[in-house]
Design a protein around this motif. Structure first.
Motif, short mmCIF file in Angstrom:
data_model
loop_
_atom_site.label_atom_id
_atom_site.label_comp_id
_atom_site.label_asym_id
_atom_site.label_seq_id
_atom_site.Cartn_x
_atom_site.Cartn_y
_atom_site.Cartn_z
N ARG A 51 7.51 -65.03 13.81
CA ARG A 51 6.12 -65.09 13.34
C ARG A 51 6.10 -65.60 11.91
NH1 ARG A 51 4.68 -59.33 15.69
NH2 ARG A 51 4.66 -59.94 17.89
N GLY A 52 5.15 -66.43 11.62
CA GLY A 52 5.04 -66.97 10.27
C GLY A 52 5.98 -68.13 10.01
N GLY A 53 6.66 -68.62 11.05
CA GLY A 53 7.51 -69.80 10.89
C GLY A 53 8.81 -69.55 10.15
N GLY A 54 9.30 -68.33 10.14
CA GLY A 54 10.53 -68.01 9.41
C GLY A 54 11.79 -68.19 10.21
N GLY A 55 11.88 -69.26 10.96
CA GLY A 55 13.08 -69.51 11.75
C GLY A 55 12.95 -69.06 13.19
N HIS A 56 14.09 -68.85 13.82
CA HIS A 56 14.12 -68.50 15.24
C HIS A 56 15.04 -67.32 15.47
CE1 HIS A 56 12.84 -72.70 15.08
NE2 HIS A 56 12.16 -72.42 16.17
N TYR A 57 14.87 -66.67 16.62
CA TYR A 57 15.75 -65.55 16.97
C TYR A 57 16.06 -65.57 18.46
CZ TYR A 57 11.57 -63.10 18.70
OH TYR A 57 10.44 -62.76 19.38
N ASP A 58 17.18 -64.96 18.82
CA ASP A 58 17.61 -64.85 20.21
C ASP A 58 16.75 -63.80 20.91
OD1 ASP A 58 19.66 -66.42 19.19
OD2 ASP A 58 21.21 -64.89 19.46
N LEU A 59 16.29 -64.11 22.11
CA LEU A 59 15.56 -63.12 22.89
C LEU A 59 16.51 -62.02 23.36
CD1 LEU A 59 13.00 -62.12 24.31
CD2 LEU A 59 13.66 -63.54 26.27
N PHE A 60 17.70 -62.40 23.81
CA PHE A 60 18.65 -61.44 24.36
C PHE A 60 19.72 -61.12 23.32
CE2 PHE A 60 17.13 -63.98 27.99
CZ PHE A 60 16.55 -62.97 28.74
N ARG A 61 19.85 -59.84 22.98
CA ARG A 61 20.88 -59.42 22.03
C ARG A 61 21.32 -57.99 22.36
NH1 ARG A 61 15.99 -60.41 19.96
NH2 ARG A 61 15.02 -58.72 18.83
N ALA A 62 22.63 -57.79 22.29
CA ALA A 62 23.25 -56.51 22.61
C ALA A 62 22.86 -56.06 24.01
CB ALA A 62 22.91 -55.45 21.57
N ARG A 63 23.03 -56.98 24.98
CA ARG A 63 22.57 -56.69 26.33
C ARG A 63 23.56 -57.20 27.37
NH1 ARG A 63 17.61 -54.99 25.58
NH2 ARG A 63 16.90 -55.03 27.71
N LEU A 64 23.68 -56.46 28.46
CA LEU A 64 24.38 -56.92 29.65
C LEU A 64 23.49 -57.97 30.30
CD1 LEU A 64 26.70 -56.64 31.70
CD2 LEU A 64 25.37 -54.81 32.78
N MET A 65 24.06 -59.12 30.62
CA MET A 65 23.27 -60.24 31.14
C MET A 65 23.53 -60.47 32.62
SD MET A 65 21.58 -61.21 28.47
CE MET A 65 20.91 -62.76 29.07
N PHE A 66 22.44 -60.64 33.37
CA PHE A 66 22.47 -60.93 34.80
C PHE A 66 21.89 -62.32 35.00
CE2 PHE A 66 21.72 -56.40 34.17
CZ PHE A 66 22.64 -55.80 35.03
N PRO A 67 22.72 -63.34 35.19
CA PRO A 67 22.15 -64.66 35.45
C PRO A 67 21.36 -64.65 36.77
CG PRO A 67 24.42 -64.84 34.79
CD PRO A 67 24.17 -63.38 35.04
N ILE A 68 20.21 -65.24 36.73
CA ILE A 68 19.37 -65.39 37.92
C ILE A 68 19.52 -66.83 38.36
CG2 ILE A 68 17.03 -65.31 38.83
CD1 ILE A 68 16.50 -63.23 36.51
N THR A 69 19.92 -67.01 39.61
CA THR A 69 20.17 -68.35 40.12
C THR A 69 19.19 -68.71 41.22
OG1 THR A 69 21.73 -67.63 41.81
CG2 THR A 69 22.64 -68.10 39.62
N ASP A 70 19.08 -69.99 41.48
CA ASP A 70 18.37 -70.41 42.68
C ASP A 70 19.33 -70.24 43.86
OD1 ASP A 70 20.09 -72.64 42.63
OD2 ASP A 70 18.52 -74.02 41.97
N SER A 71 18.89 -70.59 45.04
CA SER A 71 19.74 -70.36 46.23
C SER A 71 21.00 -71.21 46.23
CB SER A 71 18.93 -70.59 47.50
OG SER A 71 18.47 -71.92 47.56
#
Length: 174
Positions: A51-71
């Motif tokens: 917010r306010g244009g102060g750069g960018h951040y990762d949505l996912f952090r300190a998390r176990l990740m489950f890739p969602i794939t198509d068929s």
């Protein structure tokens, strides 16, 4: 954490499980360092603008990740879970956090685990639909392969239509 949940390395690798490190800009920095597109990561819901244009951040952090794939097994989005006892850069994030809908990912059109389960679904000519990621993983760990889960929503007609391609299952109008 996976060991404590009874999920072995083979299942973790089969389902492409991963971990997003703590730190609010690990992915942002990696994209920058490798010359990859930050804009694409924003469109795919992996990175957000502060917010306010102060750069960018990762949505996912300190998390176990489950890739969602198509068929076909192409990654179209991610689900994630906070890991108890893991320091997080933002303690206000929910237990489960999923990719936002994007041009590639519509949660009502995909099923977790389908690419892994599709051959077993064809062999069994049936599909077992369970609630969530760990249900799919636990049954796969137990040798039951024809299992999928909706993605944080009620099962949709679109998801049933996808499953219909792998079974003689008939989607009714009721």
């Amino acid at each position: 954490y996976l060991d404590a949940r009874g999920i072995g390395r083979e299942i973790a690798e089969r389902f492409l499980l991963g971990y997003a490190p703590a730190g609010s800009d690990v992915l942002v920095r990696k994209l920058h360092d490798t010359g990859r597109s930050l804009e694409a990561a924003i469109r795919l819901g992996l990175v957000r603008e502060r917010r306010g244009g102060g750069g960018h951040y990762d949505l996912f952090r300190a998390r176990l990740m489950f890739p969602i794939t198509d068929s076909s097994g192409r990654v179209v989005g991610f689900g994630s879970r906070s890991v108890p006892g893991t320091p997080s850069a933002a303690g206000d994030l929910p237990k489960y956090l999923n990719s936002p809908e994007t041009p590639l990912y519509r949660k009502g059109s995909h099923l977790y685990g389908l690419a892994v389960a599709r051959d077993a679904i064809r062999r069994a000519d049936r599909v077992l639909v369970v609630e969530g990621y760990f249900d799919v993983l636990a049954l796969a760990q137990a040798g039951i392969g024809h299992v999928v889960a909706p993605l944080g929503t009620a099962l949709t007609l679109g998801q049933l239509e996808v499953v219909k391609r792998f079974t003689r299952f008939q989607v009714g109008s009721d």
